[in-house]
Design an enzyme around this catalytic site. Structure first.
Site, mmCIF file in Angstrom:
data_model
loop_
_atom_site.group_PDB
_atom_site.id
_atom_site.type_symbol
_atom_site.label_atom_id
_atom_site.label_comp_id
_atom_site.label_asym_id
_atom_site.label_seq_id
_atom_site.Cartn_x
_atom_site.Cartn_y
_atom_site.Cartn_z
ATOM 1 N N SER A 146 0.857 -1.189 0.000
ATOM 2 C CA SER A 146 0.000 0.000 0.000
ATOM 3 C C SER A 146 0.890 1.234 0.000
ATOM 4 O O SER A 146 2.045 1.167 0.440
ATOM 5 C CB SER A 146 -0.899 0.015 1.239
ATOM 6 N N TYR A 159 -1.760 -1.078 10.458
ATOM 7 C CA TYR A 159 -1.893 -1.352 9.025
ATOM 8 C C TYR A 159 -0.658 -0.838 8.277
ATOM 9 O O TYR A 159 -0.067 -1.562 7.472
ATOM 10 C CB TYR A 159 -3.154 -0.682 8.498
#
Length: 256
Positions: A146, A159
């Site tokens: 990401s 995350y």
């Protein structure tokens, strides 16, 4: 001839989290490129829908309902494939999740759940696939990271930590396994239209914040991600190793 093949005909790809969203799109894209696809998800009904879409293209789908955080189940997938003499040429570690807690509020349970789902499972699948790819003469491993692994975002510390770790894990596995003909790369998406982002993107103020830092002034559509995933899985990417390809409309060139 200077144009290498982007075809995946004759290959078998394994995609985790293939029941919906990004994983489903990549699985179908691989089928369109000619590959048979092993699809893994926790939800049988989602698997069946993805399998129908794959088979409608004309390739085979192999379904595994499994919890990617369970090491025995991960090993069981590969042992079953071994028994059926199905060789995994391409692995896509896509399964992931997030709990958007502030750093002060992160519980031990949240930390473990996100870490195990996003990072540990990706290593387990890579380890199992990598061992077999070494024996068979090579393969392609792609993990979905990401932009949150590269720049600081509002997505939460746990995350972001898993996605940064994926980028570094990609480099280390590429360094160790390149000699065996195994290419290990990752893809770092920005915001894409998926069931998981639907509520966030419905917030007009939040959406505008995203668009303000995205040079292309739009969020991603799933086909924008499938092309890079096919490229990295194909022989066109045979000399690409240890890299993270950010598919972000240019977002990471300026931060958020």
């Amino acid at each position: 001839m200077y144009l290498p093949s982007f075809s995946l005909k004759g290959k078998t790809a394994l995609v985790t989290g293939a029941g919906r969203g990004i994983g489903q799109a990549i699985a179908i894209g691989y089928a369109e490129a000619g590959a048979d696809v092993v699809i893994v998800s926790r939800t049988q009904s989602d698997l069946e829908k993805t399998a129908q879409l794959i088979e409608s293209v004309g390739t085979k789908a192999y379904l595994f309902e499994a919890d990617v955080t369970n090491k025995d189940q991960v090993k069981g997938i590969f042992e079953t494939l071994d028994l059926e003499q199905i060789n995994v040429d391409i692995l896509v570690n896509n399964a992931g999740m997030n709990i958007r807690s502030k750093a002060f509020d992160v519980s031990d349970e949240e930390w473990d759940t996100i870490m195990h789902t996003n990072l540990r499972s990706a290593f387990w699948f890579s380890q199992q696939a990598g061992q077999r790819m070494k024996e068979s003469g090579g393969g392609k491993i792609i993990t979905i990271s990401s932009v949150a692994g590269h720049v600081a975002l509002r997505t939460g510390v746990v995350y972001a930590s898993t996605k940064a770790a994926i980028i570094q894990m990609t480099k280390n596995l590429a360094l160790e396994w390149g000699q065996y003909g195994i290419n290990v790369n990752s893809i770092g998406p920005w915001y894409f239209k998926t069931p998981l982002t639907e509520k966030l993107l419905a917030d007009k103020e939040y959406l505008q914040d995203i668009l303000d830092v995205t040079p292309q002034k739009r969020v991603g559509e799933l086909p924008d991600l499938v092309g890079p995933a096919v490229f990295l899985a194909s022989e066109a990417a045979d000399y690409v190793n240890g890299q993270t390809l950010f598919v972000d409309g240019g977002m990471t060139i300026q931060g958020f």
